[in-house]
Design a protein around this motif. Structure first.
Motif, PDB file in Angstrom:
ATOM      1  N   SER A  96       0.857  -1.180   0.000  1.00  0.00           N
ATOM      2  CA  SER A  96       0.000   0.000   0.000  1.00  0.00           C
ATOM      3  C   SER A  96       0.896   1.234   0.000  1.00  0.00           C
ATOM      4  N   ARG A 121      -4.337   0.665  -9.570  1.00  0.00           N
ATOM      5  CA  ARG A 121      -5.296   0.824  -8.465  1.00  0.00           C
ATOM      6  C   ARG A 121      -6.059  -0.488  -8.247  1.00  0.00           C
ATOM      7  N   ASP A 122      -6.369  -0.739  -7.010  1.00  0.00           N
ATOM      8  CA  ASP A 122      -7.233  -1.867  -6.690  1.00  0.00           C
ATOM      9  C   ASP A 122      -8.630  -1.568  -7.239  1.00  0.00           C
ATOM     10  N   ARG A 123      -9.198  -2.478  -8.011  1.00  0.00           N
ATOM     11  CA  ARG A 123     -10.489  -2.226  -8.667  1.00  0.00           C
ATOM     12  C   ARG A 123     -11.626  -2.065  -7.663  1.00  0.00           C
ATOM     13  N   LEU A 170      -1.634   0.233  -5.535  1.00  0.00           N
ATOM     14  CA  LEU A 170      -0.942  -1.019  -5.273  1.00  0.00           C
ATOM     15  C   LEU A 170       0.459  -0.931  -5.864  1.00  0.00           C
TER      16      LEU A 170
END
Length: 253
Positions: free
Chosen positions: A135, A163-165, A171
């Protein structure tokens, strides 16, 4: 000597010699009754010193040194030279740090590739490598930076984390961590963000650090050449200062 006599030694034009005198890089020449310049061994030594200073410190600093000397500000000239040496030392230290980073990052990348191909005990927390993407807070802690700094680097094009969906959180995968670590080293070396973004982009485009290693070898060659040029410039400048300190009739017997 005439301007052409000084110019011939260095492959210059007589007008270039006259321009150097006009700009203060050479001491003022005496004139004949008809107005022609008269140059001496002192002017020849000054020209050799100036031309040796250029590849060592750059044209601007070389001119500053010579004009300061001719204005009787020797300490100012020597301080400018000191700054040039200090900059070379900083460049050498930065190069050494980046080389260490590249070796570390290359090893880390190979480790990650092996771990992903053959998962096993080496992927544990004792490896020193993250088990998965980091992170922004974790990467910031790893580098001793603030998350705001990482966001600034992203805005400058240095970092490009996906980006985390589901959450939209950044990320940082191993390649992103490599880019951040390299950027951190270059930033400590005093490089502007735009320059760092260019270097990181080259690595990202190449898919690894091989291209950067080649660039570092070229950088090392340039630093070595500059160091040698500084030695030559020091010798030429010392010869000029010694000659200029002699009485007008030449060295005393």
């Amino acid at each position: 000597m005439r301007p052409a006599d000084l110019a011939r030694e260095h492959g210059l034009s007589p007008q270039a010699v006259r321009n150097y005198e006009r700009d203060g890089f050479l001491p003022p020449a005496e004139r004949t009754s008809s107005g022609y310049r008269i140059y001496t061994a002192l002017h020849a030594a000054a020209l050799r010193a100036f031309l040796a200073l250029v590849p060592a410190y750059g044209h601007a600093l070389a001119g500053l040194v010579m004009t300061a000397l001719h204005a009787d500000r020797q300490d100012e000239a020597l301080t400018a030279i000191d700054r040039g040496h200090a900059q070379l030392l900083r460049d050498r230290e930065t190069l050494a740090a980046v080389r260490r980073a590249v070796d570390h990052l290359s090893t880390a990348q190979e480790f990650v590739e092996v771990r992903e191909t053959f998962p096993g005990p080496q992927s544990g927390p004792q490896s020193g490598l993250p088990r998965g993407p980091l992170s922004i807070g974790e990467l910031a802690h790893r580098l001793g930076l603030s998350p705001a700094t990482l966001r600034t680097w992203e805005a400058a094009g240095i970092l490009a984390p996906p980006r985390d969906r589901a959450t939209g959180h950044r990320l940082y995968h191993p390649g992103d961590t490599r880019d951040a670590e390299l950027a951190h080293l270059l930033r400590r070396g005093g490089y502007p963000l735009a320059h760092i973004a260019s270097v990181v982009q080259q690595i990202r485009t190449a898919g690894g650090t091989a291209r950067l290693t080649e660039a570092l070898d070229g950088w090392q060659h340039r630093l070595t050449a500059r160091g040698r040029a500084m030695l030559t410039a020091a010798a030429r400048l010392d010869a000029y200062l010694s000659l200029s300190a002699e009485p007008p009739g030449g060295p005393a017997c």
